[in-house]
Design an enzyme around this catalytic site. Structure first.
Site, PDB file in Angstrom:
ATOM      1  N   LYS A 220       1.105  -1.284   0.019  1.00 54.25           N
ATOM      2  CA  LYS A 220       0.008  -0.061  -0.007  1.00 54.25           C
ATOM      3  C   LYS A 220       0.685   0.912  -0.062  1.00 54.25           C
ATOM      4  O   LYS A 220       1.311   1.110   1.077  1.00 54.25           O
ATOM      5  CB  LYS A 220      -0.436  -0.283   1.405  1.00 54.25           C
ATOM      6  CG  LYS A 220      -1.777   0.908   1.019  1.00 54.25           C
ATOM      7  CD  LYS A 220      -2.240   1.967   0.657  1.00 54.25           C
ATOM      8  CE  LYS A 220      -1.763   3.057   1.857  1.00 54.25           C
ATOM      9  NZ  LYS A 220      -1.947   4.284   1.498  1.00 54.25           N
TER      10      LYS A 220
ATOM     11  N   GLU B 248       9.125   1.153  10.884  1.00 58.27           N
ATOM     12  CA  GLU B 248      10.288   1.979  10.881  1.00 58.27           C
ATOM     13  C   GLU B 248       9.816   3.612  10.583  1.00 58.27           C
ATOM     14  O   GLU B 248       8.906   4.021   9.992  1.00 58.27           O
ATOM     15  CB  GLU B 248      11.793   1.833   9.864  1.00 58.27           C
ATOM     16  CG  GLU B 248      11.660   0.350   9.462  1.00 58.27           C
ATOM     17  CD  GLU B 248      12.559   0.537   9.002  1.00 58.27           C
ATOM     18  OE1 GLU B 248      13.016   1.560   7.533  1.00 58.27           O
ATOM     19  OE2 GLU B 248      13.948  -0.431   7.862  1.00 58.27           O
TER      20      GLU B 248
ATOM     21  N   CYS C  95      13.627  10.878   7.133  1.00 62.61           N
ATOM     22  CA  CYS C  95      13.349  10.155   8.362  1.00 62.61           C
ATOM     23  C   CYS C  95      14.779  10.518   9.192  1.00 62.61           C
ATOM     24  O   CYS C  95      14.695  11.036  10.318  1.00 62.61           O
ATOM     25  CB  CYS C  95      13.320   8.987   7.997  1.00 62.61           C
ATOM     26  SG  CYS C  95      14.423   7.917   7.952  1.00 62.61           S
TER      27      CYS C  95
ATOM     28  N   GLU D 287       8.776  15.757  15.954  1.00 60.14           N
ATOM     29  CA  GLU D 287       9.507  15.913  14.547  1.00 60.14           C
ATOM     30  C   GLU D 287       8.992  16.850  13.532  1.00 60.14           C
ATOM     31  O   GLU D 287       7.223  16.950  14.065  1.00 60.14           O
ATOM     32  CB  GLU D 287       9.098  14.441  14.070  1.00 60.14           C
ATOM     33  CG  GLU D 287       9.998  14.319  12.919  1.00 60.14           C
ATOM     34  CD  GLU D 287       9.316  12.829  11.973  1.00 60.14           C
ATOM     35  OE1 GLU D 287       7.893  12.470  11.430  1.00 60.14           O
ATOM     36  OE2 GLU D 287      10.057  12.370  11.498  1.00 60.14           O
TER      37      GLU D 287
HETATM   38  P1  NAD Z   1       1.897   8.109   7.373  1.00 61.48           P
HETATM   39  O1  NAD Z   1       2.066   7.414   9.066  1.00 61.48           O
HETATM   40  O2  NAD Z   1       0.655   9.640   7.848  1.00 61.48           O
HETATM   41  O3  NAD Z   1       1.852   7.039   6.329  1.00 61.48           O
HETATM   42  C1  NAD Z   1       2.489   5.813   5.845  1.00 61.48           C
HETATM   43  C2  NAD Z   1       2.115   5.018   5.251  1.00 61.48           C
HETATM   44  O4  NAD Z   1       0.619   4.278   6.315  1.00 61.48           O
HETATM   45  C3  NAD Z   1       0.973   5.666   4.102  1.00 61.48           C
HETATM   46  O5  NAD Z   1       0.459   4.802   3.251  1.00 61.48           O
HETATM   47  C4  NAD Z   1      -0.928   5.951   5.107  1.00 61.48           C
HETATM   48  O6  NAD Z   1      -1.285   6.196   3.126  1.00 61.48           O
HETATM   49  C5  NAD Z   1      -0.340   4.807   5.911  1.00 61.48           C
HETATM   50  N1  NAD Z   1      -1.399   4.853   6.786  1.00 61.48           N
HETATM   51  C6  NAD Z   1      -2.074   5.997   7.927  1.00 61.48           C
HETATM   52  N2  NAD Z   1      -2.694   5.650   8.450  1.00 61.48           N
HETATM   53  C7  NAD Z   1      -2.636   4.416   8.553  1.00 61.48           C
HETATM   54  C8  NAD Z   1      -4.013   3.672   9.259  1.00 61.48           C
HETATM   55  N3  NAD Z   1      -4.595   4.122  10.032  1.00 61.48           N
HETATM   56  N4  NAD Z   1      -3.766   1.852   9.073  1.00 61.48           N
HETATM   57  C9  NAD Z   1      -2.581   1.629   7.591  1.00 61.48           C
HETATM   58  N5  NAD Z   1      -2.134   2.052   6.863  1.00 61.48           N
HETATM   59  C10 NAD Z   1      -1.914   3.456   7.139  1.00 61.48           C
HETATM   60  O7  NAD Z   1       3.812   8.675   7.268  1.00 61.48           O
HETATM   61  P2  NAD Z   1       4.314   9.775   5.930  1.00 61.48           P
HETATM   62  O8  NAD Z   1       3.433  10.821   6.277  1.00 61.48           O
HETATM   63  O9  NAD Z   1       3.908   9.354   5.097  1.00 61.48           O
HETATM   64  O10 NAD Z   1       5.281  10.074   6.423  1.00 61.48           O
HETATM   65  C11 NAD Z   1       5.905  10.623   6.935  1.00 61.48           C
HETATM   66  C12 NAD Z   1       7.089  10.046   7.862  1.00 61.48           C
HETATM   67  O11 NAD Z   1       7.449   9.062   8.262  1.00 61.48           O
HETATM   68  C13 NAD Z   1       8.206  10.687   9.469  1.00 61.48           C
HETATM   69  O12 NAD Z   1       7.314  10.107  10.065  1.00 61.48           O
HETATM   70  C14 NAD Z   1       8.995  10.078   8.749  1.00 61.48           C
HETATM   71  O13 NAD Z   1       9.655  10.219   9.881  1.00 61.48           O
HETATM   72  C15 NAD Z   1       8.526   8.865   8.409  1.00 61.48           C
HETATM   73  N6  NAD Z   1       9.502   8.001   8.061  1.00 61.48           N
HETATM   74  C16 NAD Z   1      10.300   6.916   8.530  1.00 61.48           C
HETATM   75  C17 NAD Z   1      11.628   6.657   8.042  1.00 61.48           C
HETATM   76  C18 NAD Z   1      12.532   5.363   8.513  1.00 61.48           C
HETATM   77  O14 NAD Z   1      13.002   4.412   8.064  1.00 61.48           O
HETATM   78  N7  NAD Z   1      12.395   5.107   9.739  1.00 61.48           N
HETATM   79  C19 NAD Z   1      11.828   6.670   6.726  1.00 61.48           C
HETATM   80  C20 NAD Z   1      10.958   7.445   5.940  1.00 61.48           C
HETATM   81  C21 NAD Z   1       9.698   8.023   6.937  1.00 61.48           C
HETATM   82  O1  6OD Z   2      18.854   3.966   3.297  1.00 64.58           O
HETATM   83  C1  6OD Z   2      17.360   3.777   3.398  1.00 64.58           C
HETATM   84  O2  6OD Z   2      17.376   2.280   3.090  1.00 64.58           O
HETATM   85  C2  6OD Z   2      16.424   3.745   3.975  1.00 64.58           C
HETATM   86  N1  6OD Z   2      15.936   2.713   4.409  1.00 64.58           N
HETATM   87  C3  6OD Z   2      16.138   4.982   4.565  1.00 64.58           C
HETATM   88  C4  6OD Z   2      15.410   5.533   5.397  1.00 64.58           C
HETATM   89  C5  6OD Z   2      15.413   7.319   4.946  1.00 64.58           C
HETATM   90  C6  6OD Z   2      14.284   7.714   5.276  1.00 64.58           C
HETATM   91  O3  6OD Z   2      13.841   8.628   5.307  1.00 64.58           O
END
Ligand code: NAD
Ligand code: 6OD
Length: 488
Positions: free
Chosen positions: A180, A256, A290, A392
């Site tokens: 998804k 993550e 992130c 964040e």
């Molecule tokens: P988000 O949590 O809003 O959405 C992520 C995904 O989850 C989307 O596909 C969304 O449609 C889905 N989603 C939302 N609510 C849901 C539910 N109740 N059930 C199932 N699916 C659901 O995140 P975003 O805004 O897309 O991304 C930004 C965030 O992601 C930031 O907090 C960032 O730090 C984090 N992030 C973390 C990493 C990591 O590796 N730790 C990497 C990239 C982004």
């Molecule tokens: O480099 C990667 O494998 C990874 N998961 C990066 C994540 C970046 C977050 O925005």
């Protein structure tokens, strides 16, 4: 279909499948509608999960490890063959500079398949011989088997990179997936379906359903009883909801999640490298990484010089069309996200921050005026106890703060709910090791930021994540480790 507006549909059982419900995807660059995307209801999600189940038991299970691995290499090559298509799709969805997506997103999307195809072929498991009272003895060996149908929930900031970071190890381990993608970035996941078909990945192994989270494809997928495991990247609050959904049926989760990462700059650093690295960690991908830095601690003797250099760097960033080679920063993903980031810009000022640079919406020419552009922003003058230092924001902004002593900065960097990443800038080797151990994160860079060896563990401490992915660590999540004990 409106002229110039793409139609993005699901990919289920090797076929492109529309829905009666659709939603609009807008360009972050201009605000114009660029795609009409199918929204999956329970029926489409159910069809995808069942296709994945059939493939898991059928053609996918019959391939040898070497055959599966060869197919994943072919997927990687297939992405590279269609490099320009993936590049165009990713840039259209995110608005990020072509130079960034060309260097990072698309090659990493392909590399993920090669790395995990190789990892599964070379990973060893345990073997133990044991004595038994009758003197005949026994042997134990462990085997890795797929966990089953994996639900993959992805964010929008590095869509192809982060999706394949999960899909590649899942498939390499013999699982099948239902992905998804984020509603903000639907295109590359569907495009990957074309590559899967072209190289001969059996139908049902890779499935994509589009839609939102709550009461939409995301919720229907994570709550589907026939999904065996769920891997998620996104906000911590969403991760908590997904963990609850996974609790029904006691299914494993890999999470993550968010970060509030600190860069720590010592006075003995290589200044040029520290400024360059911190500029990247604060502003790359318009601050939507992130691992990005939103807190910069600078040792007091270097504070003024560092701030001047960082300000100069921030002010030299060029916002514009992604194809323009001069462009170094794109827009935020959406107007909705810009409103969130701007709320922090306003809060910072209300709390008494000094705005070193930025702080608002830039004036963009022509059609770009409709995009979700924002100024790269630096603040000083606020403490660790403010929301600007604690929460964040996920935008191109950072709070720069002085520090006096190593123990002091360790305590301040750690005084946060998140624990994803840090970047430490120092030429003192002993201190580098001490600091890397002391900061409560899953990923510590010294004199670098976002340098990735894909064999290494990746994940967050504290509220930034559960589990580790990368190299053999991904196998822990994507396989069920079974012990076989044989009496001799
Ligand atoms: P988000 O949590 O809003 O959405 C992520 C995904 O989850 C989307 O596909 C969304 O449609 C889905 N989603 C939302 N609510 C849901 C539910 N109740 N059930 C199932 N699916 C659901 O995140 P975003 O805004 O897309 O991304 C930004 C965030 O992601 C930031 O907090 C960032 O730090 C984090 N992030 C973390 C990493 C990591 O590796 N730790 C990497 C990239 C982004
Ligand atoms: O480099 C990667 O494998 C990874 N998961 C990066 C994540 C970046 C977050 O925005």
């Amino acid at each position: 279909m409106r002229h110039g507006v793409k139609k993005i549909v699901h990919f289920i059982n090797g076929e492109f499948v529309p829905s009666t419900r659709i939603f609009e995807k807008r360009s972050p660059l201009t605000g114009e509608v660029i795609a009409e995307v199918a929204e999956a209801g329970r029926a489409e999600v159910d069809a995808a999960v069942h296709a994945a189940r059939r493939a898991l038991r059928g053609p996918w299970a019959r391939l040898t490890l070497a055959e599966r691995s060869d197919l994943l290499f072919a997927v990687a090559d297939g992405i590279m063959r269609r490099f320009d298509d993936f590049l165009a799709a990713e840039v259209a969805d995110t608005g990020k500079p072509v130079s960034l997506a060309r260097r990072l997103d698309i090659p990493r999307g392909a590399a993920n398949f090669k790395v995990f195809a190789e990892t599964v072929k070379t990973a060893a498991t345990e073997f133990f011989e044991m004595a038994t009272p009758d003197g005949r003895g026994a042997i134990n060996y462990a085997i890795r088997q797929p966990v089953g149908v994996v639900g993959v929930i992805c964010p929008w900031n590095l869509p192809l990179l982060l999706m394949t970071w999960k899909v590649a190890p899942a498939l390499a381990c013999g699982n099948t997936v239902v992905v998804k993608p984020s509603e903000e970035t639907p295109q590359t996941a569907s495009l990957l379906g074309e590559v899967m078909n072209a190289v001969g990945v059996p139908p049902g192994v890779y499935n994509v359903v589009h839609g939102f989270g709550p009461d939409s494809a995301g919720e229907f997928l994570t709550s589907h009883p026939d999904v065996d495991a769920i891997t998620f990247t996104g906000e911590t609050r969403t991760g908590e909801v997904i963990m609850k959904a996974a609790a029904v049926g006691a299914r494993p989760v890999s999470l993550e999640m968010g970060g509030k990462n600190a860069a720590i700059v010592f006075a003995d650093c290589d200044l040029e490298a520290a400024v360059e690295g911190t500029l990247r960690s604060c502003f790359a991908n318009c601050g939507q990484v992130c691992l990005g830095t939103e807190r910069v601690y600078v040792e007091r003797p270097l504070f003024d010089r560092f701030l001047v250099a960082l300000k100069r760097g921030a002010e030299s960033l060029r916002l514009g069309w992604p194809e323009d080679p001069e462009t170094s920063m794109g827009p935020l993903i959406s107007h909705e996200h810009r409103e969130k980031v701007l709320s922090y810009y306003r809060k910072a000022v209300a709390l008494g921050a000094e705005v070193v640079t930025g702080g608002g919406i830039p004036e963009m020419p022509g059609r770009l005026a409709g995009g979700s552009w924002i100024e790269p922003t630096l603040w000083t003058g606020l403490g660790d106890d403010t929301p600007i230092a604690r929460e964040e924001i996920f935008g191109p902004c950072a709070l720069v703060m002085p520090f006096d002593a190593e123990e002091d900065v360790i305590a301040r960097a750690n005084d946060n709910d998140y624990g994803l990443a840090t970047a430490i800038w120092t030429t003192n080797l002993a201190r580098a090791h001490r600091m890397a151990r002391s900061i409560e994160v899953g990923l510590a860079w010294v004199n670098e930021w976002f340098l990735r060896d894909l064999r290494t563990p990746f994940g967050g401490a504290k509220r930034s994540g559960i589990g580790r992915e990368g190299g053999v660590h991904s196998l822990e999540f994507y396989t069920e480790l079974k012990n076989v004990c044989i009496k001799l």
